[in-house]
Design an enzyme around this catalytic site. Structure first.
Site, mmCIF file in Angstrom:
data_model
loop_
_atom_site.group_PDB
_atom_site.id
_atom_site.type_symbol
_atom_site.label_atom_id
_atom_site.label_comp_id
_atom_site.label_asym_id
_atom_site.label_seq_id
_atom_site.Cartn_x
_atom_site.Cartn_y
_atom_site.Cartn_z
ATOM 1 N N CYS A 36 -0.713 -3.736 -1.633
ATOM 2 C CA CYS A 36 -0.705 -5.182 -1.853
ATOM 3 C C CYS A 36 -0.576 -5.949 -0.540
ATOM 4 O O CYS A 36 -1.137 -7.040 -0.393
ATOM 5 C CB CYS A 36 0.392 -5.581 -2.823
ATOM 6 N N HIS A 139 6.232 -6.971 -4.194
ATOM 7 C CA HIS A 139 4.786 -7.165 -4.228
ATOM 8 C C HIS A 139 4.412 -8.366 -3.373
ATOM 9 O O HIS A 139 5.027 -9.433 -3.481
ATOM 10 C CB HIS A 139 4.339 -7.370 -5.679
#
Length: 208
Positions: A36, A139
């Site tokens: 990510c 994330h």
């Protein structure tokens, strides 16, 4: 690595106008493995392979010169890069990263001085799709203004999500900060040396 120049349905655009005109040219990498951080950087700079996995891995060893159990990435080599790698990568593009104090009202932001945003949010880990694990990871996702509208370029989304106007975007940031998500402001290299550089991301009335 998967990528897409996503096409958004008319229903998901809100007030963002004509589908074809708004979505044309918006680059959006989709999530693979734990990359990510890589996807957030490429989505932020709107280009395929603005950064490569091999480059971010090299940054890890630049920051801490060891390959085995490097503290800045996953030990299995699937990414999961930490904030030090993200900030170092931004420096390679002559950008400055500023942590935003989530206790502040985002209405203080000078949006015209900010190139983009990187948001760090908790991500629940699971075994397969159905069995949650008793720990979380973090994330990374990118937010940017494109053609006068703000977009969520999260690699976990099927396509870019239009967040709307400046005021709508500020409201979105406020809701994210209330959930104790972390926000990094990305500033490009200064062009006006007369401006107070350390606080140019704030509107004048909020500067010290």
């Amino acid at each position: 690595m998967e990528s897409s120049s996503a096409r958004t349905s008319e229903n998901s655009l809100g007030d963002c106008g004509n589908t074809a005109q708004v979505q044309k040219g918006i680059y959006h990498e989709r999530q693979t493995r734990h990359l990510c951080g890589l996807h957030a950087l490429n989505n932020l700079f709107q280009g395929p392979e603005m950064f490569k996995k091999s480059e971010l891995d090299d940054y890890c060893t630049t920051l801490t010169p060891r390959n085995w159990l490097n503290p800045h990435r996953s030990w299995i080599g699937w990414g999961n890069y930490d904030v030090n790698v993200i900030m170092y990568a931004l420096q390679q593009k002559n950008c400055e990263a500023v942590w935003f104090d989530r206790r502040r009202d985002p209405h203080c932001l000078n949006l015209n001085a900010i190139f983009g945003f990187i948001l760090n949010v908790p991500a629940q880990m699971s075994l397969g799709y159905y069995i949650p694990l008793p720990f979380q990871m973090r994330h990374w996702l990118a937010l940017r203004r494109i053609d006068e509208k703000y977009y969520n370029l999260d690699s976990k989304l099927r396509e870019p999500r239009c967040l709307g106007s400046e005021e709508e975007f500020i409201q979105f940031l406020g809701s994210q900060l209330q959930m104790e998500h972390e926000l990094i402001l990305v500033l490009s290299e200064e062009k006006d040396s007369t401006e107070k550089s350390e606080q140019r991301w704030l509107l004048p009335q909020f500067r010290d």
